[in-house]
Design a protein around this motif. Structure first.
Motif, mmCIF file in Angstrom:
data_model
loop_
_atom_site.group_PDB
_atom_site.id
_atom_site.type_symbol
_atom_site.label_atom_id
_atom_site.label_comp_id
_atom_site.label_asym_id
_atom_site.label_seq_id
_atom_site.Cartn_x
_atom_site.Cartn_y
_atom_site.Cartn_z
ATOM 1 N N HIS A 1 -10.399 7.109 1.446
ATOM 2 C CA HIS A 1 -9.029 6.947 0.945
ATOM 3 C C HIS A 1 -8.988 5.895 -0.161
ATOM 4 O O HIS A 1 -9.808 4.977 -0.198
ATOM 5 C CB HIS A 1 -8.077 6.533 2.076
ATOM 6 C CG HIS A 1 -8.424 5.196 2.681
ATOM 7 N ND1 HIS A 1 -9.398 5.049 3.645
ATOM 8 C CD2 HIS A 1 -7.958 3.951 2.433
ATOM 9 C CE1 HIS A 1 -9.503 3.783 3.972
ATOM 10 N NE2 HIS A 1 -8.644 3.078 3.243
ATOM 11 N N TYR B 1 -7.569 -5.599 5.129
ATOM 12 C CA TYR B 1 -6.245 -5.039 5.353
ATOM 13 C C TYR B 1 -5.178 -5.914 4.684
ATOM 14 O O TYR B 1 -4.265 -5.412 4.039
ATOM 15 C CB TYR B 1 -5.962 -4.937 6.848
ATOM 16 C CG TYR B 1 -6.792 -3.916 7.604
ATOM 17 C CD1 TYR B 1 -6.977 -2.625 7.101
ATOM 18 C CD2 TYR B 1 -7.366 -4.236 8.838
ATOM 19 C CE1 TYR B 1 -7.724 -1.696 7.799
ATOM 20 C CE2 TYR B 1 -8.106 -3.301 9.544
ATOM 21 C CZ TYR B 1 -8.287 -2.030 9.030
ATOM 22 O OH TYR B 1 -9.012 -1.119 9.737
ATOM 23 N N VAL C 1 3.179 0.379 4.229
ATOM 24 C CA VAL C 1 2.282 0.972 5.223
ATOM 25 C C VAL C 1 0.905 0.307 5.187
ATOM 26 O O VAL C 1 0.512 -0.257 4.162
ATOM 27 C CB VAL C 1 2.120 2.500 4.980
ATOM 28 C CG1 VAL C 1 3.402 3.218 5.352
ATOM 29 C CG2 VAL C 1 1.701 2.821 3.552
ATOM 30 N N ALA C 2 0.155 0.398 6.283
ATOM 31 C CA ALA C 2 0.629 0.860 7.568
ATOM 32 C C ALA C 2 1.092 -0.348 8.393
ATOM 33 O O ALA C 2 0.442 -1.394 8.379
ATOM 34 C CB ALA C 2 -0.500 1.596 8.315
ATOM 35 N N LEU D 1 -5.215 9.827 4.313
ATOM 36 C CA LEU D 1 -4.947 8.982 5.492
ATOM 37 C C LEU D 1 -3.435 8.853 5.626
ATOM 38 O O LEU D 1 -2.869 7.770 5.690
ATOM 39 C CB LEU D 1 -5.651 7.620 5.294
ATOM 40 C CG LEU D 1 -5.604 6.463 6.283
ATOM 41 C CD1 LEU D 1 -5.491 6.925 7.731
ATOM 42 C CD2 LEU D 1 -6.805 5.579 6.114
ATOM 43 N N HIS E 1 -10.616 0.871 -2.974
ATOM 44 C CA HIS E 1 -11.978 0.817 -2.436
ATOM 45 C C HIS E 1 -13.028 1.436 -3.370
ATOM 46 O O HIS E 1 -12.755 2.435 -4.042
ATOM 47 C CB HIS E 1 -12.050 1.586 -1.119
ATOM 48 C CG HIS E 1 -11.218 1.020 -0.014
ATOM 49 N ND1 HIS E 1 -11.280 -0.300 0.374
ATOM 50 C CD2 HIS E 1 -10.323 1.609 0.827
ATOM 51 C CE1 HIS E 1 -10.450 -0.494 1.400
ATOM 52 N NE2 HIS E 1 -9.846 0.643 1.685
ATOM 53 N N GLU F 1 -13.984 -4.988 5.304
ATOM 54 C CA GLU F 1 -12.610 -4.470 5.325
ATOM 55 C C GLU F 1 -11.652 -5.552 4.866
ATOM 56 O O GLU F 1 -11.886 -6.746 5.065
ATOM 57 C CB GLU F 1 -12.264 -4.026 6.758
ATOM 58 C CG GLU F 1 -10.870 -3.450 6.934
ATOM 59 C CD GLU F 1 -10.631 -2.207 6.085
ATOM 60 O OE1 GLU F 1 -10.370 -2.355 4.874
ATOM 61 O OE2 GLU F 1 -10.697 -1.087 6.637
ATOM 62 N N ASP G 1 0.781 -1.244 0.000
ATOM 63 C CA ASP G 1 0.000 0.000 0.000
ATOM 64 C C ASP G 1 0.813 1.295 0.000
ATOM 65 O O ASP G 1 0.460 2.261 0.698
ATOM 66 C CB ASP G 1 -0.979 0.000 1.189
ATOM 67 C CG ASP G 1 -2.003 -1.125 1.122
ATOM 68 O OD1 ASP G 1 -1.891 -1.983 0.233
ATOM 69 O OD2 ASP G 1 -2.899 -1.171 1.969
HETATM 70 C C1 VGL Z 1 -4.810 0.739 5.636
HETATM 71 C C2 VGL Z 1 -6.328 1.773 7.014
HETATM 72 C C3 VGL Z 1 -7.318 1.635 6.065
HETATM 73 C C4 VGL Z 1 -3.409 0.267 5.410
HETATM 74 C C5 VGL Z 1 -5.783 0.583 4.672
HETATM 75 O O1 VGL Z 1 -2.948 0.229 4.242
HETATM 76 O O2 VGL Z 1 -2.731 -0.067 6.406
HETATM 77 N N1 VGL Z 1 -5.097 1.307 6.798
HETATM 78 N N2 VGL Z 1 -7.036 1.047 4.899
#
Ligand code: VGL
Ligand code: ZN
Length: 234
Positions: free
Chosen positions: A97, A131, A171-172, A21, A52, A129, A9
């Motif tokens: 984001h 991640y 990240v993150a 973000l 997204h 979600e 990311d």
């Molecule tokens: C992320 C918050 C929301 C990331 C992605 O890439 O860590 N964090 N979406």
């Protein structure tokens, strides 16, 4: 051993100065990540991208006030997998984001994209979600119900290529990098997170908690200077 590097990311919306973000110092990781990308020891170099839809469940403005403040509010998310609708999880709300097709979703130009062999776009199902680059927040894996969230079966590709070791950066650190490294370990790969090649949303206690989870999952924490010795090659 056969090693893969997963660059997580490294997108405009996660980077200062203009990311919606923005993760502190995220853009400064580019030279460290580019040096890792140029290590001869990696068989495969992957980049993941948060991608997204505008109606994504994690976006604060998609929820009614007063419980819709980004960073501070949490909603309850339901597993979208058929037959699993009783399963729920708390979901932290974020600013809008990495909306698909917007400049914020682009990889930052400082990353040497010519070295990337495979892109994984994730978080594409508005209901859930995602991640990790492997599975959504409920652990639904790509080939099953998660088809609508991600465009690549990463576990399948790594297995086909005979990958034994996975190194995660980007990240993150306390969200997507952690989840990707943990899922790599769960999928049976030796998994490492390169500590000086990541930055966190919550660098203090957020990262301390993430490190406890990473260690519990068997993920190794290493420095970028150690990587060459671990992956071999020149
Ligand atoms: C992320 C918050 C929301 C990331 C992605 O890439 O860590 N964090 N979406
Ligand atoms: Zn996201």
């Amino acid at each position: 051993m056969k090693a893969a590097l997963i660059v997580v990311d490294m997108q405009e919306d996660f980077c200062p100065p203009n990311g919606s973000l923005a993760v502190h110092e995220a853009r400064t990781l580019a030279p460290t990540i580019n040096a890792l990308l140029s290590h001869k020891g990696f068989t495969l170099r992957v980049a993941s991208q948060d991608n997204h839809p505008a109606d994504h469940i994690s976006f604060a403005p998609n929820h009614p006030p007063p419980n819709n403040l980004p960073f501070t509010c949490t909603i309850t998310m339901t597993n979208p997998a058929p037959g699993k609708e009783t399963e729920t999880k708390p979901q932290r709300l974020w600013p809008v984001h990495c909306v698909a097709g917007t400049p914020g979703a682009a990889l930052i130009p400082e990353i040497d994209a010519a070295k990337i062999d495979l892109y994984v776009r994730k978080g594409m199902d508005a209901r859930v979600e995602m991640y990790s680059a492997f599975a959504d927040a409920f652990g639904n894996l790509d080939k099953e119900v998660n088809r609508s969230s991600v465009d690549v079966d990463l576990r399948g590709v790594l297995s086909e290529q005979g990958i034994t070791d996975v190194f995660c950066v980007g990240v993150a650190g306390d969200y997507c990098v952690k989840s990707t490294a943990v899922d790599a370990a769960r999928a049976g790969f030796r998994s490492f997170l390169v500590e000086d090649a990541t930055r966190c949303v919550d660098p203090g206690e957020g990262w301390e908690e993430a490190k406890r989870e990473l260690k519990a999952a068997g993920v190794g924490l290493v420095s970028s200077a150690e990587v060459e010795g671990l992956v071999g090659g020149v």
